[in-house]
Design an enzyme around this catalytic site. Structure first.
Site, short mmCIF file in Angstrom:
data_model
loop_
_atom_site.label_atom_id
_atom_site.label_comp_id
_atom_site.label_asym_id
_atom_site.label_seq_id
_atom_site.Cartn_x
_atom_site.Cartn_y
_atom_site.Cartn_z
N HIS A 3 0.80 -1.22 0.00
CA HIS A 3 0.00 0.00 0.00
C HIS A 3 0.82 1.25 0.00
CE1 HIS A 3 -4.15 0.02 -0.32
NE2 HIS A 3 -4.30 -1.03 0.45
N HIS A 33 -6.63 1.12 -7.57
CA HIS A 33 -7.13 0.75 -8.90
C HIS A 33 -7.60 -0.71 -8.94
CE1 HIS A 33 -4.45 4.18 -9.96
NE2 HIS A 33 -5.41 4.44 -10.81
N TYR A 68 -7.29 -2.70 -11.42
CA TYR A 68 -6.29 -3.56 -12.10
C TYR A 68 -5.19 -4.04 -11.18
CZ TYR A 68 -3.54 0.77 -12.62
OH TYR A 68 -2.85 1.93 -12.38
N GLU A 69 -5.07 -3.41 -9.99
CA GLU A 69 -4.06 -3.86 -9.03
C GLU A 69 -4.46 -5.18 -8.37
OE1 GLU A 69 -2.17 -0.42 -6.67
OE2 GLU A 69 -3.98 0.43 -7.53
N MET A 93 -8.75 4.16 -16.50
CA MET A 93 -8.87 2.92 -15.73
C MET A 93 -9.29 3.18 -14.28
SD MET A 93 -5.40 1.12 -17.15
CE MET A 93 -4.91 1.30 -18.87
N HIS A 100 3.61 4.15 -21.16
CA HIS A 100 3.20 4.72 -19.89
C HIS A 100 4.03 5.96 -19.53
CE1 HIS A 100 1.92 5.17 -15.79
NE2 HIS A 100 3.17 5.04 -15.38
#
Ligand code: HPA
Length: 278
Positions: A62, A84, A86-87, A212, A248
Site C-alpha cells: 500500500h 485501482h 487492475y491492481e 482505468m 506509460h
C-alpha cells in the site's frame, strides 16, 4: 450488520482514533496531481497502512494516504494515491476510501484522473470536464448485498456529475483563462491500454476520453448521495489515433506537464464551490 459494512466501520473508527478532522469536500488526485496535496494547509495525514482493516493487495504494497486540511477556508480530505481495480482489489475495496471520506463528513466529491483522448477534437494536454460516464464494461462496486446503511439498492445515475458543480468549474476555468473541454469518460478495467478496435467501439458509444479509474468511484459516491464533480487530464490520444504505440512514461510526462494548470483550476474550483454552495 454485513461483513462489508463492518469493515467500513472498523476503518472509520481507526481513522477517528487518529484525527477528528471534519472534511466538507473530498478530492481524489489522479496521475501527476499528487503534489496538489502539498499545496494545501495540511492539518493531519493518515497513511492507508495505518488504517485497521484497510484493504491490502497481495500484488502491490500500500502506497498512499489521506491528507486533511484546508483549501482557502474549505475543510477537505484528499486521497493521495488511489486504489485501482487492475491492481487486484475487489471492486468493493476499490471504492472503500470513497465511502470512508463520505462517512468522515464529505458531501461533495471532486475526482481527477489522467485519460486517453478519444474525441478527435482533443489534443494531448487538454483538460476535460467530465459530463457523464460509461461504466458498462467494469463490474459494479454495488454488486452483492446492498449496504442499506449507505444507500438504496437501485441508485439513480441521471445526473452523476452535478450540473451546478459543472457550471462552477466551467465559470472558474473561463475566469482563469484555462481552456477546458467537456465530455463523457469511459472506464475500462485495464491494466493493458486499449486496442484501436476498443477505442473505435468507445467512440461509437459516445465516449470522449478513456481511463482505468473514476467511474466506479462515482457510482459508490452517488450511492451515498454525494454530489460529484470530475476533471480529467487528457494525457495522450487513445490507441490507434496517432500511429504510435502508447508508452506509460510518455503518458505520465504529458500528465505531469499539464499538472500546474490542472492544480490551479482545482484550487480555484474548490474555493468557488465552497463559496457558491453555502
Ligand atoms: N487509456 C487508458 N487509460 C489511460 C490512458 C489511455 O490511453 N491514458 C491515461 N490513462
Amino acid at each position: 450488520m454485513s461483513a462489508e459494512y463492518e469493515k467500513l466501520r472498523q476503518c472509520y473508527e481507526s481513522i477517528r482514533r487518529q484525527t477528528d478532522f471534519q472534511p466538507k469536500l473530498a478530492v481524489v488526485l489522479g496521475s501527476g496531481l499528487g503534489e496538489f496535496a502539498e499545496t494545501i494547509r495540511v492539518v493531519d495525514t493518515v497513511e492507508y497502512s495505518a488504517i485497521e482493516g484497510f484493504p491490502t493487495s497481495t500484488v502491490q504494497g500500500h502506497r498512499g494516504r489521506f491528507v486533511f486540511g484546508y483549501v482557502g477556508a474549505v475543510p477537505v480530505v484528499i486521497m493521495q494515491g488511489r486504489v485501482h481495480y487492475y491492481e487486484g482489489y475487489a471492486m468493493t475495496d476499490v471504492v472503500l476510501p470513497i465511502r470512508l471520506m463520505k462517512m468522515l463528513g464529505a458531501e461533495i466529491l471532486m475526482v481527477t484522473n489522467a485519460s486517453g483522448g478519444i474525441n478527435e477534437q482533443f489534443q494531448a494536454g487538454d483538460l476535460m470536464l467530465i459530463t457523464d460516464q460509461i461504466a458498462t464494461w467494469i463490474p459494479s462496486p454495488l454488486r452483492g448485498e446492498n449496504l442499506e446503511e449507505l444507500g438504496t439498492r437501485f441508485p439513480d445515475m441521471t445526473e452523476a456529475y452535478d450540473k451546478e458543480l459543472r457550471a462552477i468549474v466551467t465559470r472558474t476555468a473561463n475566469r482563469l483563462e484555462i481552456p477546458i473541454q467537456k465530455g463523457v469518460y469511459i472506464q475500462f478495467a485495464g491494466p493493458q491500454f486499449e486496442t484501436p478496435a476498443e477505442i473505435r467501439m468507445a467512440r461509437a458509444v459516445g465516449a470522449d476520453a478513456v481511463g482505468m479509474s473514476t467511474a466506479c468511484e462515482v457510482i459508490a459516491a452517488r450511492h451515498m448521495g454525494m454530489r460529484v464533480c470530475g476533471i480529467s487530464c487528457v494525457a495522450n490520444m487513445a490507441a490507434g489515433m496517432t500511429g504510435k504505440p502508447l508508452l506509460h512514461e510518455e503518458v505520465q510526462q504529458y500528465a505531469d506537464a499539464a499538472a500546474p494548470r490542472f492544480q490551479k483550476l482545482l484550487t480555484a474550483s474548490i474555493q468557488e464551490i465552497a463559496r457558491s454552495i453555502h
